[in-house]
Design a protein around this motif. Structure first.
Motif, PDB file in Angstrom:
ATOM      1  N   ARG A 136      -0.912   5.590 -13.273  1.00 20.48           N
ATOM      2  CA  ARG A 136       0.254   6.251 -13.873  1.00 20.48           C
ATOM      3  C   ARG A 136       1.039   7.066 -12.844  1.00 20.48           C
ATOM      4  O   ARG A 136       2.250   7.269 -12.998  1.00 20.48           O
ATOM      5  CB  ARG A 136      -0.231   7.138 -15.017  1.00 20.48           C
ATOM      6  CG  ARG A 136       0.867   7.846 -15.795  1.00 20.48           C
ATOM      7  CD  ARG A 136       0.264   8.626 -16.948  1.00 20.48           C
ATOM      8  NE  ARG A 136       1.258   9.470 -17.595  1.00 20.48           N
ATOM      9  CZ  ARG A 136       1.576  10.708 -17.175  1.00 20.48           C
ATOM     10  NH1 ARG A 136       0.961  11.234 -16.123  1.00 20.48           N
ATOM     11  NH2 ARG A 136       2.487  11.420 -17.815  1.00 20.48           N
ATOM     12  N   ARG A 137       0.385   7.539 -11.787  1.00 16.80           N
ATOM     13  CA  ARG A 137       1.078   8.305 -10.740  1.00 16.80           C
ATOM     14  C   ARG A 137       2.228   7.527 -10.137  1.00 16.80           C
ATOM     15  O   ARG A 137       3.220   8.115  -9.697  1.00 16.80           O
ATOM     16  CB  ARG A 137       0.099   8.661  -9.614  1.00 16.80           C
ATOM     17  CG  ARG A 137      -0.859   9.770  -9.901  1.00 16.80           C
ATOM     18  CD  ARG A 137      -1.710  10.039  -8.650  1.00 16.80           C
ATOM     19  NE  ARG A 137      -0.962  10.742  -7.613  1.00 16.80           N
ATOM     20  CZ  ARG A 137      -0.938  10.385  -6.343  1.00 16.80           C
ATOM     21  NH1 ARG A 137      -1.576   9.311  -5.930  1.00 16.80           N
ATOM     22  NH2 ARG A 137      -0.259  11.104  -5.458  1.00 16.80           N
ATOM     23  N   VAL A 138       2.088   6.194 -10.080  1.00 15.74           N
ATOM     24  CA  VAL A 138       3.131   5.390  -9.430  1.00 15.74           C
ATOM     25  C   VAL A 138       3.797   4.404 -10.388  1.00 15.74           C
ATOM     26  O   VAL A 138       4.884   3.902 -10.100  1.00 15.74           O
ATOM     27  CB  VAL A 138       2.556   4.619  -8.220  1.00 15.74           C
ATOM     28  CG1 VAL A 138       2.049   5.591  -7.168  1.00 15.74           C
ATOM     29  CG2 VAL A 138       1.460   3.649  -8.635  1.00 15.74           C
ATOM     30  N   LEU A 139       3.174   4.116 -11.532  1.00 22.12           N
ATOM     31  CA  LEU A 139       3.693   3.093 -12.446  1.00 22.12           C
ATOM     32  C   LEU A 139       3.761   3.657 -13.862  1.00 22.12           C
ATOM     33  O   LEU A 139       2.804   3.546 -14.639  1.00 22.12           O
ATOM     34  CB  LEU A 139       2.785   1.852 -12.405  1.00 22.12           C
ATOM     35  CG  LEU A 139       3.228   0.651 -13.244  1.00 22.12           C
ATOM     36  CD1 LEU A 139       4.568   0.115 -12.756  1.00 22.12           C
ATOM     37  CD2 LEU A 139       2.171  -0.458 -13.180  1.00 22.12           C
ATOM     38  N   PRO A 140       4.877   4.256 -14.245  1.00 25.36           N
ATOM     39  CA  PRO A 140       4.952   4.905 -15.560  1.00 25.36           C
ATOM     40  C   PRO A 140       4.835   3.936 -16.721  1.00 25.36           C
ATOM     41  O   PRO A 140       4.413   4.317 -17.820  1.00 25.36           O
ATOM     42  CB  PRO A 140       6.330   5.580 -15.537  1.00 25.36           C
ATOM     43  CG  PRO A 140       7.121   4.825 -14.513  1.00 25.36           C
ATOM     44  CD  PRO A 140       6.127   4.403 -13.476  1.00 25.36           C
ATOM     45  N   GLY A 141       5.182   2.666 -16.518  1.00 26.74           N
ATOM     46  CA  GLY A 141       5.161   1.704 -17.616  1.00 26.74           C
ATOM     47  C   GLY A 141       3.805   1.436 -18.212  1.00 26.74           C
ATOM     48  O   GLY A 141       3.706   0.876 -19.311  1.00 26.74           O
ATOM     49  N   ILE A 142       2.717   1.846 -17.537  1.00 25.49           N
ATOM     50  CA  ILE A 142       1.394   1.551 -18.101  1.00 25.49           C
ATOM     51  C   ILE A 142       1.155   2.292 -19.413  1.00 25.49           C
ATOM     52  O   ILE A 142       0.299   1.890 -20.205  1.00 25.49           O
ATOM     53  CB  ILE A 142       0.260   1.864 -17.116  1.00 25.49           C
ATOM     54  CG1 ILE A 142       0.094   3.377 -16.921  1.00 25.49           C
ATOM     55  CG2 ILE A 142       0.436   1.156 -15.791  1.00 25.49           C
ATOM     56  CD1 ILE A 142      -1.249   3.733 -16.326  1.00 25.49           C
ATOM     57  N   PRO A 183      10.129   7.066  -8.610  1.00 23.44           N
ATOM     58  CA  PRO A 183      10.890   7.559  -7.446  1.00 23.44           C
ATOM     59  C   PRO A 183      10.055   8.411  -6.507  1.00 23.44           C
ATOM     60  O   PRO A 183      10.434   8.605  -5.351  1.00 23.44           O
ATOM     61  CB  PRO A 183      12.016   8.369  -8.093  1.00 23.44           C
ATOM     62  CG  PRO A 183      12.133   7.852  -9.474  1.00 23.44           C
ATOM     63  CD  PRO A 183      10.756   7.437  -9.887  1.00 23.44           C
ATOM     64  N   SER A 184       8.913   8.933  -6.992  1.00 25.98           N
ATOM     65  CA  SER A 184       8.086   9.805  -6.155  1.00 25.98           C
ATOM     66  C   SER A 184       7.324   9.048  -5.075  1.00 25.98           C
ATOM     67  O   SER A 184       6.745   9.682  -4.182  1.00 25.98           O
ATOM     68  CB  SER A 184       7.077  10.568  -7.023  1.00 25.98           C
ATOM     69  OG  SER A 184       6.284   9.662  -7.778  1.00 25.98           O
ATOM     70  N   VAL A 185       7.317   7.719  -5.134  1.00 28.21           N
ATOM     71  CA  VAL A 185       6.675   6.941  -4.074  1.00 28.21           C
ATOM     72  C   VAL A 185       7.481   7.149  -2.790  1.00 28.21           C
ATOM     73  O   VAL A 185       8.660   6.810  -2.711  1.00 28.21           O
ATOM     74  CB  VAL A 185       6.602   5.445  -4.443  1.00 28.21           C
ATOM     75  CG1 VAL A 185       6.064   4.636  -3.266  1.00 28.21           C
ATOM     76  CG2 VAL A 185       5.709   5.249  -5.660  1.00 28.21           C
ATOM     77  N   THR A 186       6.838   7.698  -1.779  1.00 28.38           N
ATOM     78  CA  THR A 186       7.534   8.163  -0.577  1.00 28.38           C
ATOM     79  C   THR A 186       7.621   7.108   0.510  1.00 28.38           C
ATOM     80  O   THR A 186       8.631   6.988   1.203  1.00 28.38           O
ATOM     81  CB  THR A 186       6.803   9.407  -0.026  1.00 28.38           C
ATOM     82  OG1 THR A 186       6.571  10.316  -1.095  1.00 28.38           O
ATOM     83  CG2 THR A 186       7.616  10.058   1.077  1.00 28.38           C
ATOM     84  N   VAL A 228       0.866  -1.172   0.000  1.00 28.52           N
ATOM     85  CA  VAL A 228       0.000   0.000   0.000  1.00 28.52           C
ATOM     86  C   VAL A 228       0.908   1.230   0.000  1.00 28.52           C
ATOM     87  O   VAL A 228       1.743   1.388   0.899  1.00 28.52           O
ATOM     88  CB  VAL A 228      -0.927   0.016   1.230  1.00 28.52           C
ATOM     89  CG1 VAL A 228      -1.915   1.172   1.121  1.00 28.52           C
ATOM     90  CG2 VAL A 228      -1.665  -1.313   1.366  1.00 28.52           C
ATOM     91  N   LEU A 229       0.766   2.096  -1.015  1.00 36.41           N
ATOM     92  CA  LEU A 229       1.732   3.158  -1.264  1.00 36.41           C
ATOM     93  C   LEU A 229       1.205   4.535  -0.884  1.00 36.41           C
ATOM     94  O   LEU A 229      -0.009   4.773  -0.855  1.00 36.41           O
ATOM     95  CB  LEU A 229       2.112   3.185  -2.743  1.00 36.41           C
ATOM     96  CG  LEU A 229       2.626   1.877  -3.352  1.00 36.41           C
ATOM     97  CD1 LEU A 229       2.987   2.103  -4.811  1.00 36.41           C
ATOM     98  CD2 LEU A 229       3.819   1.344  -2.569  1.00 36.41           C
ATOM     99  N   ALA A 230       2.139   5.439  -0.617  1.00 41.48           N
ATOM    100  CA  ALA A 230       1.820   6.843  -0.381  1.00 41.48           C
ATOM    101  C   ALA A 230       2.766   7.706  -1.191  1.00 41.48           C
ATOM    102  O   ALA A 230       3.963   7.417  -1.289  1.00 41.48           O
ATOM    103  CB  ALA A 230       1.929   7.177   1.103  1.00 41.48           C
ATOM    104  N   VAL A 231       2.218   8.780  -1.773  1.00 36.36           N
ATOM    105  CA  VAL A 231       3.005   9.763  -2.513  1.00 36.36           C
ATOM    106  C   VAL A 231       2.740  11.132  -1.887  1.00 36.36           C
ATOM    107  O   VAL A 231       1.608  11.608  -1.892  1.00 36.36           O
ATOM    108  CB  VAL A 231       2.617   9.782  -4.008  1.00 36.36           C
ATOM    109  CG1 VAL A 231       3.421  10.847  -4.755  1.00 36.36           C
ATOM    110  CG2 VAL A 231       2.793   8.413  -4.638  1.00 36.36           C
ATOM    111  N   GLY A 232       3.748  11.758  -1.350  1.00 35.33           N
ATOM    112  CA  GLY A 232       3.576  13.080  -0.757  1.00 35.33           C
ATOM    113  C   GLY A 232       3.196  13.020   0.714  1.00 35.33           C
ATOM    114  O   GLY A 232       2.749  12.002   1.239  1.00 35.33           O
TER     115      GLY A 232
END
Length: 405
Positions: free
Chosen positions: A317-323, A164-167, A122-126
């Motif tokens: 896309r916020r966390v997985l650019p490959g999509i 890399p923005s995944v904090t 479970v991820l957080a950004v910011g």
């Protein structure tokens, strides 16, 4: 000769061998199950395994409500949120049943269901998301769940394709997943091997009552007599017309939209389920990456919308650019069967009438314990202790107080 017509990506992921059922309505059965989704088929299989004759009647096609629209998460830790402590013992009990359920189902059907014990991230950004995730993590720990706090570097060590923005993030190692299309195909085969009759595209138009007891179902093809009726019609269980007002179920549809992307060696993919505040992503062994799911309280409004798909793609896309390079394989919508407290209803609500519905986002997680509870309830008249808190009586309204004279 013209160009070949392109295949539309709109439609649920169905197993290629998922043939329609063509059985005729029998005159009688020990048990008639209304609803051919996950809960209906799992219950039917368990009931048939106890020697009962069972007929499943599905108004549409098998799994078309929520079961084939789901992601297949078995995720009590990632799903845990404020207010869900009463559900946690049932969820953990069912998770513990899944390995045995999986083994029996694969043996009975001859199919793999792509059971993956990889856990959830479970991820957080910011900063704001980190604070909210820290609150959730503290709740998980207080509730005794296995969860580990990770920093961004530790997360990308597990999933190098993330931005890399995944904090920060929380790892839930005991969360598992299955592939819904394979589970449903396996349940169909297991049911048929156990002698269950499955009928698609036949609506139940009413219940047959005699002497205060339900004794059968009425359909457009005639009457089916049964000792017990199991109502497992998912989001349709609360619809008017089938039950009298005194037995109305507090269940409504919550629409969800989802999509499947085709991954390649060039695009890369995830190795486990990944959640953000906006979406969850589940890699499947066939190369699909399933992204879900919107939550829309709009009744049975069918269809896939541009806004829904944009929210899913942008959230991923916020966390997985490959999509951006992944091909869209399928898009679909479905209806979660949601009770007023987001927990299932498993109960005998009238003589001869059992209900198993209202599982919200936890249908796959709770399928084994629900199916076993239904089988126990039909066989003995008693719910197992772990399920006794999930009867219809918990929604009873208190009698209004009379004014003092």
């Amino acid at each position: 000769m013209g160009l070949p017509r392109p295949v539309s990506p709109i439609g649920q992921r169905r197993d290629p061998g998922f043939d329609a059922r063509t059985s005729r309505l029998p005159a009688r059965a020990d048990v008639a199950v209304i609803g051919g989704g996950l809960i209906g088929l799992a219950s039917a299989w368990r009931l048939a395994s106890r020697g009962l004759s069972v007929t499943v009647i599905e108004r549409g096609s098998i799994g078309s409500g929520a079961s084939l629209a789901a992601t297949g998460m078995l995720a009590p830790a990632a799903e845990h949120e404020p207010g869900s402590d009463p559900l946690l013992p049932l969820a953990m009990d069912s998770l513990a049943r899944w390995p045995g359920f999986r083994g029996e189902l694969e043996a009975a059907s001859g199919l793999s269901i792509d059971y993956r014990p990889d856990g959830t991230l479970v991820l957080a950004v910011g900063r704001d998301e980190v604070e909210r995730l820290r609150f959730r993590y503290d709740l998980q720990r207080r509730s005794g769940l296995d969860a580990t706090w990770l920093n961004g570097t530790e997360i990308r060590r597990l999933e190098p394709v993330l931005r890399p923005s995944v904090t920060a993030g929380v790892q839930c190692p005991l969360d598992h997943q299955v592939d819904p299309r394979l589970v449903m195909a396996a349940l169909v085969r297991a049911c048929e091997a156990a002698g269950v009759t499955i009928i698609e595209r036949m609506a139940v138009t009413g219940l047959d009552w005699s002497g205060g007891r339900v004794t059968g179902v009425l359909t457009e093809a005639g009457r089916l007599s049964a000792e017990t009726i199991v109502l497992a019609a998912g989001a349709w269980s609360g619809e008017g017309g089938l039950l009298p007002d005194s037995l109305a179920l507090p269940v409504r549809p919550l629409k969800g939209q989802a999509l499947a992307l085709r991954t390649t060696r060039q695009t890369g993919t995830l190795s486990r389920m990944v959640w953000t505040e906006q979406v969850h992503m589940a890699p499947k062994s066939d190369g699909h990456l399933v992204i879900g799911a919107t939550v829309e309280d709009c009744g049975f409004r069918a269809g896939v919308t541009a806004g829904g798909l944009y929210a899913l793609l942008e959230g991923a896309r916020r966390v997985l650019p490959g999509i951006e390079e992944m091909e869209v394989e399928a898009v679909w919508s479905g209806y979660r069967p949601t009770s007023d407290d987001d927990a299932p209803i498993i109960d005998t609500i009238a003589p001869g009438l059992v209900v198993a519905t209202g599982h919200h986002r936890n249908g796959y997680l709770l399928a084994p314990v629900t199916a076993d509870a239904v089988a126990d309830l039909v066989a003995s008249g008693e719910l197992p202790a772990v399920a006794q808190a999930f009867t219809l009586s918990r929604f009873a309204r208190p009698e209004p107080r009379r004014a003092a004279r």
